[in-house]
Scaffold this motif. Structure first.
Motif, mmCIF file in Angstrom:
data_model
loop_
_atom_site.group_PDB
_atom_site.id
_atom_site.type_symbol
_atom_site.label_atom_id
_atom_site.label_comp_id
_atom_site.label_asym_id
_atom_site.label_seq_id
_atom_site.Cartn_x
_atom_site.Cartn_y
_atom_site.Cartn_z
ATOM 1 N N SER A 157 14.976 38.023 51.425
ATOM 2 C CA SER A 157 16.161 37.710 52.683
ATOM 3 C C SER A 157 17.450 38.134 52.547
ATOM 4 O O SER A 157 18.057 38.042 51.695
ATOM 5 C CB SER A 157 16.331 35.529 52.225
ATOM 6 N N PHE A 158 18.211 38.206 53.690
ATOM 7 C CA PHE A 158 19.068 38.465 54.147
ATOM 8 C C PHE A 158 20.078 37.719 53.759
ATOM 9 O O PHE A 158 21.540 38.478 53.333
ATOM 10 C CB PHE A 158 19.781 38.763 55.603
ATOM 11 N N GLU A 159 20.669 36.991 53.085
ATOM 12 C CA GLU A 159 21.049 35.960 53.042
ATOM 13 C C GLU A 159 20.802 36.230 51.952
ATOM 14 O O GLU A 159 21.673 35.867 51.188
ATOM 15 C CB GLU A 159 21.256 34.587 53.317
ATOM 16 N N GLU A 160 20.117 36.148 50.890
ATOM 17 C CA GLU A 160 20.105 36.652 49.503
ATOM 18 C C GLU A 160 20.409 37.928 48.884
ATOM 19 O O GLU A 160 21.564 38.211 48.072
ATOM 20 C CB GLU A 160 18.733 37.033 48.958
ATOM 21 N N LEU A 161 20.424 39.041 49.914
ATOM 22 C CA LEU A 161 20.891 40.478 49.527
ATOM 23 C C LEU A 161 22.251 40.199 50.103
ATOM 24 O O LEU A 161 23.267 40.579 49.467
ATOM 25 C CB LEU A 161 20.524 40.928 50.682
ATOM 26 N N LEU A 162 22.640 39.320 51.031
ATOM 27 C CA LEU A 162 24.640 39.161 50.840
ATOM 28 C C LEU A 162 25.612 38.492 49.841
ATOM 29 O O LEU A 162 26.552 38.948 49.417
ATOM 30 C CB LEU A 162 24.520 38.535 52.415
ATOM 31 N N ALA A 163 24.367 37.590 49.377
ATOM 32 C CA ALA A 163 24.767 36.455 48.449
ATOM 33 C C ALA A 163 25.001 37.786 47.152
ATOM 34 O O ALA A 163 25.700 37.617 46.592
ATOM 35 C CB ALA A 163 24.166 36.128 48.078
ATOM 36 N N ARG A 164 24.692 38.301 46.834
ATOM 37 C CA ARG A 164 24.389 39.375 45.650
ATOM 38 C C ARG A 164 25.403 40.112 45.521
ATOM 39 O O ARG A 164 25.936 40.943 45.006
ATOM 40 C CB ARG A 164 22.794 40.358 45.789
ATOM 41 N N ILE A 165 25.145 41.180 47.220
ATOM 42 C CA ILE A 165 26.476 42.053 47.387
ATOM 43 C C ILE A 165 28.139 40.997 47.341
ATOM 44 O O ILE A 165 28.843 41.909 46.667
ATOM 45 C CB ILE A 165 26.329 42.129 48.704
ATOM 46 N N ARG A 166 28.468 40.058 47.669
ATOM 47 C CA ARG A 166 29.531 39.193 47.518
ATOM 48 C C ARG A 166 29.267 39.043 45.137
ATOM 49 O O ARG A 166 31.525 39.457 45.606
ATOM 50 C CB ARG A 166 29.605 38.054 48.125
ATOM 51 N N LEU A 167 28.696 39.039 45.062
ATOM 52 C CA LEU A 167 28.720 38.788 43.331
ATOM 53 C C LEU A 167 29.218 40.345 42.727
ATOM 54 O O LEU A 167 29.932 40.279 42.199
ATOM 55 C CB LEU A 167 27.489 38.439 43.355
ATOM 56 N N ARG A 168 28.595 41.295 42.576
ATOM 57 C CA ARG A 168 28.485 43.205 43.342
ATOM 58 C C ARG A 168 29.756 42.596 42.770
ATOM 59 O O ARG A 168 30.857 43.497 41.885
ATOM 60 C CB ARG A 168 27.279 43.343 43.300
ATOM 61 N N LEU A 169 30.229 42.602 44.293
ATOM 62 C CA LEU A 169 31.442 43.185 44.338
ATOM 63 C C LEU A 169 32.771 42.555 43.663
ATOM 64 O O LEU A 169 33.762 43.104 44.009
ATOM 65 C CB LEU A 169 31.927 42.802 46.131
ATOM 66 N N ARG A 170 32.567 40.771 43.986
ATOM 67 C CA ARG A 170 33.530 40.617 42.898
ATOM 68 C C ARG A 170 33.476 40.669 41.473
ATOM 69 O O ARG A 170 34.230 40.340 40.689
ATOM 70 C CB ARG A 170 33.004 38.406 42.811
ATOM 71 N N VAL A 171 32.661 40.796 41.032
ATOM 72 C CA VAL A 171 32.560 40.984 39.232
ATOM 73 C C VAL A 171 33.398 42.707 39.667
ATOM 74 O O VAL A 171 33.938 42.977 38.531
ATOM 75 C CB VAL A 171 30.666 40.740 38.947
ATOM 76 N N SER A 172 32.699 43.787 40.852
ATOM 77 C CA SER A 172 33.769 44.770 39.610
ATOM 78 C C SER A 172 35.188 44.510 40.219
ATOM 79 O O SER A 172 35.837 45.600 39.767
ATOM 80 C CB SER A 172 32.788 45.704 41.332
ATOM 81 N N GLY A 173 35.287 44.204 40.904
ATOM 82 C CA GLY A 173 36.829 44.302 40.756
ATOM 83 C C GLY A 173 37.015 43.324 40.029
ATOM 84 O O GLY A 173 38.463 43.939 39.901
ATOM 85 N N GLU A 174 36.886 42.002 39.348
ATOM 86 C CA GLU A 174 37.214 41.630 38.174
ATOM 87 C C GLU A 174 37.065 42.805 37.093
ATOM 88 O O GLU A 174 38.126 42.807 36.170
ATOM 89 C CB GLU A 174 36.629 40.654 37.960
ATOM 90 N N VAL A 175 36.503 43.062 37.023
ATOM 91 C CA VAL A 175 36.374 44.319 35.759
ATOM 92 C C VAL A 175 36.818 46.330 36.391
ATOM 93 O O VAL A 175 38.037 46.099 35.238
ATOM 94 C CB VAL A 175 34.940 45.113 35.566
ATOM 95 N N HIS A 176 37.200 45.643 37.644
ATOM 96 C CA HIS A 176 38.434 47.056 37.602
ATOM 97 C C HIS A 176 39.966 46.553 37.410
ATOM 98 O O HIS A 176 40.720 47.069 37.203
ATOM 99 C CB HIS A 176 38.757 47.012 39.176
ATOM 100 N N GLN A 177 40.335 45.560 37.691
ATOM 101 C CA GLN A 177 41.927 44.274 37.711
ATOM 102 C C GLN A 177 41.728 44.527 36.374
ATOM 103 O O GLN A 177 42.807 44.454 34.938
ATOM 104 C CB GLN A 177 41.643 43.164 38.200
ATOM 105 N N LEU A 178 40.826 44.431 34.856
ATOM 106 C CA LEU A 178 40.808 44.043 33.867
ATOM 107 C C LEU A 178 40.925 45.917 32.717
ATOM 108 O O LEU A 178 41.489 46.256 32.449
ATOM 109 C CB LEU A 178 39.706 43.791 33.299
ATOM 110 N N MET A 179 40.208 46.712 33.747
ATOM 111 C CA MET A 179 40.576 47.820 33.114
ATOM 112 C C MET A 179 41.680 49.054 33.693
ATOM 113 O O MET A 179 42.740 49.987 33.370
ATOM 114 C CB MET A 179 39.371 49.546 33.352
ATOM 115 N N ARG A 180 42.464 48.358 34.518
ATOM 116 C CA ARG A 180 43.830 48.421 35.065
ATOM 117 C C ARG A 180 45.016 47.581 33.907
ATOM 118 O O ARG A 180 44.811 46.738 34.506
ATOM 119 C CB ARG A 180 44.022 48.157 36.675
#
Length: 219
Positions: free
Chosen positions: A105-128
């Motif tokens: 389902s594209f909607e599921e793929l989109l939700a997973r993409i948004r989740l991974r981008l959010r988690v990646s952004g949070e980790v990036h902030q923690l590492m700077r």
């Protein structure tokens, strides 16, 4: 605006995913080549990869292995017609952040993409750590001053990190010794003064203030 690379050799699926992601506000690049995908990601600027396993040159597992082998932490969501547990485990153990079997389902793929981008952004902030134009990247152990990268020794980096974790706070020589060199280091040593001098020459003299009779402070 996040940039996503779609690596998919089935034109219908690639077009479908790219169109949906652009409509959701993402910048999207598409390639059918695993080798090209590796080169693209290594150049930087890609925030997430949607990666098909079955590609005409090298498969998705090889793409993932090359990226992770180069130390690239960009989130990767794998797509595949293979639905076996063994394939899912291979993808995840190889460093994939998520795994979706076709059809999806594209909607599921989109939700997973948004989740991974959010988690990646949070980790990036923690590492700077950042303070007034001074940036420490805790992952690469590099410093940046007003956009210019500066190489620091391990001790210099540890001392700079201590200051950036306590901006504006006066830190005594004893506190700095304990944080960077260990509690059993000779308290009569002038090593703190020497290394503060090193930081001043590399990161800017005005950043590290001497507080007479007390210690040092990151301005």
């Amino acid at each position: 605006m996040s940039r996503i690379l779609v690596v998919e050799d089935e034109q219908r699926i690639a077009s479908f995913v790219a169109k949906g992601l652009r409509a959701a506000g993402f910048v999207v690049d598409v390639t059918t080549s695993g080798n090209e995908a590796v080169e693209w990601v290594l150049q930087g600027g890609i925030d997430l990869v949607v990666l098909d396993v079955g590609l005409p040159d090298i498969d998705g597992f090889e793409v993932l292995d090359r990226l992770r082998g180069q130390g690239v932490a960009t989130p990767v969501i794998m797509l595949t017609a293979r639905s076996s547990v063994a394939d899912r485990v291979a993808g995840l153990e190889g460093g994939a952040d998520d795994y979706m079997p076709k059809p999806f389902s594209f909607e599921e793929l989109l939700a997973r993409i948004r989740l991974r981008l959010r988690v990646s952004g949070e980790v990036h902030q923690l590492m700077r750590l950042e303070h007034r134009g001074l940036v420490l990247d805790l992952a690469s152990r590099k410093a940046q001053v007003d956009g210019r990268w500066v190489d620091l020794s391990a001790r210099e980096f540890a001392l700079a990190e201590t200051f950036l974790r306590n901006p504006g706070q006066v830190l005594s020589r004893e506190q700095l010794l304990a944080a960077v060199w260990g509690l059993d280091f000779d308290p009569g040593s002038n090593v703190v003064d020497v290394y503060v001098s090193y930081l001043r020459s590399r990161l800017g003299k005005e950043r590290f203030e001497t507080v007479r009779g007390m210690g040092y402070r990151l301005a």
